[in-house]
Design a protein around this motif. Structure first.
Motif, PDB file in Angstrom:
ATOM      1  N   SER A 153       0.987  -1.131   0.157  1.00 48.30           N
ATOM      2  CA  SER A 153      -0.057   0.082  -0.016  1.00 48.30           C
ATOM      3  C   SER A 153       0.706   1.276   0.046  1.00 48.30           C
ATOM      4  O   SER A 153       1.924   1.123   0.489  1.00 48.30           O
ATOM      5  CB  SER A 153      -0.887   0.018   1.481  1.00 48.30           C
ATOM      6  N   ARG A 188      -2.570 -12.876  -7.109  1.00 44.77           N
ATOM      7  CA  ARG A 188      -2.745 -11.406  -6.783  1.00 44.77           C
ATOM      8  C   ARG A 188      -4.365 -11.201  -6.590  1.00 44.77           C
ATOM      9  O   ARG A 188      -4.944 -11.610  -6.624  1.00 44.77           O
ATOM     10  CB  ARG A 188      -2.435 -10.843  -8.173  1.00 44.77           C
ATOM     11  N   GLY A 189      -4.241 -10.199  -5.686  1.00 43.03           N
ATOM     12  CA  GLY A 189      -5.422  -9.564  -5.222  1.00 43.03           C
ATOM     13  C   GLY A 189      -5.416  -8.255  -4.752  1.00 43.03           C
ATOM     14  O   GLY A 189      -4.373  -7.461  -4.454  1.00 43.03           O
ATOM     15  N   VAL A 190      -6.537  -7.759  -4.278  1.00 40.91           N
ATOM     16  CA  VAL A 190      -6.721  -6.445  -4.038  1.00 40.91           C
ATOM     17  C   VAL A 190      -7.937  -6.326  -2.953  1.00 40.91           C
ATOM     18  O   VAL A 190      -8.676  -6.930  -2.925  1.00 40.91           O
ATOM     19  CB  VAL A 190      -7.005  -5.294  -4.963  1.00 40.91           C
ATOM     20  N   THR A 207      -9.986  -3.197  -1.822  1.00 40.49           N
ATOM     21  CA  THR A 207     -10.264  -2.013  -2.283  1.00 40.49           C
ATOM     22  C   THR A 207     -10.562  -0.891  -0.929  1.00 40.49           C
ATOM     23  O   THR A 207     -10.886  -1.479   0.088  1.00 40.49           O
ATOM     24  CB  THR A 207     -11.566  -1.688  -3.185  1.00 40.49           C
ATOM     25  N   ASP A 211      -5.984   1.745  -1.597  1.00 46.49           N
ATOM     26  CA  ASP A 211      -6.123   0.144  -1.845  1.00 46.49           C
ATOM     27  C   ASP A 211      -4.733  -0.630  -1.228  1.00 46.49           C
ATOM     28  O   ASP A 211      -3.977   0.173  -1.123  1.00 46.49           O
ATOM     29  CB  ASP A 211      -6.304  -0.229  -3.295  1.00 46.49           C
ATOM     30  N   THR A 260      -2.864  -4.163  -2.060  1.00 44.58           N
ATOM     31  CA  THR A 260      -2.765  -5.331  -3.027  1.00 44.58           C
ATOM     32  C   THR A 260      -1.765  -6.374  -2.319  1.00 44.58           C
ATOM     33  O   THR A 260      -0.961  -5.832  -1.429  1.00 44.58           O
ATOM     34  CB  THR A 260      -2.246  -4.852  -4.074  1.00 44.58           C
ATOM     35  N   TRP A 261      -1.993  -7.453  -3.072  1.00 43.02           N
ATOM     36  CA  TRP A 261      -0.980  -8.517  -2.721  1.00 43.02           C
ATOM     37  C   TRP A 261      -0.521  -9.224  -4.007  1.00 43.02           C
ATOM     38  O   TRP A 261      -1.257  -9.187  -4.945  1.00 43.02           O
ATOM     39  CB  TRP A 261      -1.445  -9.429  -1.635  1.00 43.02           C
ATOM     40  N   GLU A 262       0.656  -9.713  -3.913  1.00 39.92           N
ATOM     41  CA  GLU A 262       1.165 -10.552  -5.093  1.00 39.92           C
ATOM     42  C   GLU A 262       2.404 -11.385  -4.464  1.00 39.92           C
ATOM     43  O   GLU A 262       2.699 -11.287  -3.430  1.00 39.92           O
ATOM     44  CB  GLU A 262       1.855  -9.650  -5.986  1.00 39.92           C
TER      45      GLU A 262
END
Length: 114
Positions: free
Chosen positions: A7, A39-41, A43, A105, A107-109
């Motif tokens: 973030s 991957r994701g978010v 929000t 937001d 995020t992840w990865e």
């Protein structure tokens, strides 16, 4: 797999995928497979619900997080003690709160491999 949460409002958080998954489920994320998507978010609109869900998960965990500060010489060495949900979730929860305050937001990865 190591997962990297990012973030703009906080330092990166690194977590094993098997530990991140139950925290993300508590945050309201649903997954079609047992594995965590790469991957994701989360929000900015989802942050309040995510924070409340993780706080409920932490509160429900009987855990092993005695942080009284008392040092007992007969106690098990800290490295041998299991990690409770409160300690495991705290860095991500802090990131989510900062992101909420700044309207950003999260995020992840997959974490990079060097």
């Amino acid at each position: 797999m190591l997962v990297l949460f990012q973030s703009k409002s906080a330092a990166e958080v690194l977590m094993f995928a098997q530990h991140a998954r139950p925290i993300l489920v508590a945050a309201g994320k649903t997954f079609d497979t047992p594995a965590l998507p790469e991957r994701g978010v989360i929000t900015r609109a989802q942050l309040d619900k995510a924070i409340a869900g993780i706080e409920a998960l932490v509160a429900a965990d009987p855990g092993h997080d005695d942080v009284s500060g008392d040092h007992d010489e007969t106690a098990e060495h800290p490295i041998a003690q299991p990690v409770g949900m409160r300690r495991r979730a705290w860095p991500l929860l802090t990131m989510l709160r900062l992101a909420r305050d700044k309207g950003e937001d999260v995020t992840w990865e997959p974490a990079p491999t060097w």
